[in-house]
Motif scaffolding. Structure first.
Motif, PDB file in Angstrom:
ATOM      1  N   TYR A  69      57.704  63.784  37.128  1.00  0.00           N
ATOM      2  CA  TYR A  69      56.671  63.908  36.093  1.00  0.00           C
ATOM      3  C   TYR A  69      57.320  63.590  34.753  1.00  0.00           C
ATOM      4  O   TYR A  69      58.165  64.335  34.256  1.00  0.00           O
ATOM      5  CB  TYR A  69      56.079  65.316  36.082  1.00  0.00           C
TER       6      TYR A  69
ATOM      7  N   LEU B 269      46.605  63.213  39.084  1.00  0.00           N
ATOM      8  CA  LEU B 269      47.815  63.746  39.705  1.00  0.00           C
ATOM      9  C   LEU B 269      47.529  64.181  41.143  1.00  0.00           C
ATOM     10  O   LEU B 269      48.329  63.909  42.051  1.00  0.00           O
ATOM     11  CB  LEU B 269      48.352  64.923  38.886  1.00  0.00           C
TER      12      LEU B 269
ATOM     13  N   PHE C 262      53.708  59.599  37.045  1.00  0.00           N
ATOM     14  CA  PHE C 262      53.829  60.615  38.087  1.00  0.00           C
ATOM     15  C   PHE C 262      54.211  59.960  39.408  1.00  0.00           C
ATOM     16  O   PHE C 262      53.488  59.110  39.917  1.00  0.00           O
ATOM     17  CB  PHE C 262      52.515  61.383  38.236  1.00  0.00           C
TER      18      PHE C 262
ATOM     19  N   TYR D 149      54.140  70.897  38.031  1.00  0.00           N
ATOM     20  CA  TYR D 149      54.593  69.511  37.911  1.00  0.00           C
ATOM     21  C   TYR D 149      56.030  69.392  37.401  1.00  0.00           C
ATOM     22  O   TYR D 149      56.879  68.818  38.086  1.00  0.00           O
ATOM     23  CB  TYR D 149      53.591  68.714  37.069  1.00  0.00           C
TER      24      TYR D 149
END
Length: 318
Positions: free
Chosen positions: A250, A288, A166, A24
């Motif tokens: 992120y 996510l 995100f 991420y």
């Protein structure tokens, strides 16, 4: 204390440090944009340019001789905050809640002398609190007026709201409440309380201190299950809009509620911690993955917030 096997954590969608760093942060956060969040002065300037509310900027101290200008900067202020532009983890932040007859007082009532302020800002300039120990600048900000709706939630310090964003979608949130153990700072590693928040409503879900479940604030005895964060939609919109502002996929956004001005963006974090999952009693990976699997036209801030409230609420099923 209870422990879980790694396979149990994976099964429950709990993200570990390596996953966060490689899958991420490394994948979605271009290194060239890190300064936008690692330098709080740059963050503040970007926020102002994007009509995102932040605490008042009183002044910037970027040279040793300018420390002498601080008394003049704050002479008409009831209180103020001095922080390093490139600090992390709450280090180097000096909060003055009372100015009286040229004297300065911390939240605990202790006086801070002019020489102590000079030494503190001098340490900031030398890089004592900055990432990598590089020379820094001191930011002098207006004091946030504590919203009385949070009375009892926190010990001395102001509670803040951390939202993980995100690809522009707010996916998980928590309220961080300072304690005596954390010395009035909203830092979970130092003993602050983390309260997981329902993305759809802003209501409390679970609460932890030192990674262990609790039901009441350890100092104020406030029932943490009774928390309902006001201005929740505005907080979600502010967090979502930070995605376009800094262009990091992120992201951790830290905000506070001011009595007069409402939600204010404090800072952004390109490497948000993992304890938010413990506070929520839920792993972040499924949320996510859900976003990574999405296709279709680009959504606006309003559309992303509405989508997150529908799909990432405490009652949503993946």
């Amino acid at each position: 204390m209870e422990f879980a096997w790694p396979w149990e954590l994976r099964r429950n969608g709990v993200m570990n440090m390596n996953q966060r760093n490689i899958s991420y942060i490394g994948r979605y956060n271009p290194r060239k944009f890190y300064k936008r969040v690692d330098d709080k002065l740059v963050t503040k300037q970007l926020a102002l340019a994007n009509d995102i509310a932040v605490p008042d900027l009183i002044g910037v101290v970027d040279e040793q001789h300018k420390i002498e200008e601080i008394p003049k900067m704050v002479e008409d202020r009831a209180g103020f905050v001095i922080k390093p532009a490139k600090g992390s983890g709450g280090k180097g932040i000096l909060v003055i809640t009372k100015v009286h007859n040229g004297c300065y007082y911390k939240p605990n009532g202790h006086e801070v002398t002019h020489s102590e302020i000079y030494r503190h800002v001098s340490n900031i300039l030398s890089g004592l609190f900055s990432l990598g120990g590089k020379p820094d600048v001191g930011i002098v900000e207006g004091l946030i007026e504590f919203d009385p709706v949070f009375d009892g939630f926190s010990y001395e310090g102001v509670p803040d709201i951390r939202l993980i964003v995100f690809k522009g979608f707010p996916v998980m949130g928590m309220l961080r409440c300072s304690t005596a153990a954390s010395d009035g700072k909203a830092n979970l590693h130092q003993g602050a309380v983390g309260v997981g928040l329902d993305i759809a409503t802003g209501k409390s879900l679970h609460a932890v201190q030192f990674d262990l479940p609790i039901s009441h604030h350890p100092d104020t005895n406030f029932e943490l299950e009774k928390i309902q964060v006001p201005n929740w939609d505005t907080l979600l919109h502010t967090a979502s809009a930070a995605y376009e502002m800094c262009e990091l996929g992120y992201l951790g956004t830290d905000m506070v509620l001011d009595k007069k001005r409402g939600p204010l963006l404090l800072e952004l974090n390109a490497r948000p911690g993992l304890a938010i999952q413990i506070a929520n009693g839920k792993g972040i990976i499924p949320r996510l993955k859900h976003i990574e699997d999405m296709s279709g036209p680009t959504m606006s801030v309003e559309e992303r917030v509405a989508y997150a409230k529908k799909h990432f609420s405490s009652t949503a099923i993946f």
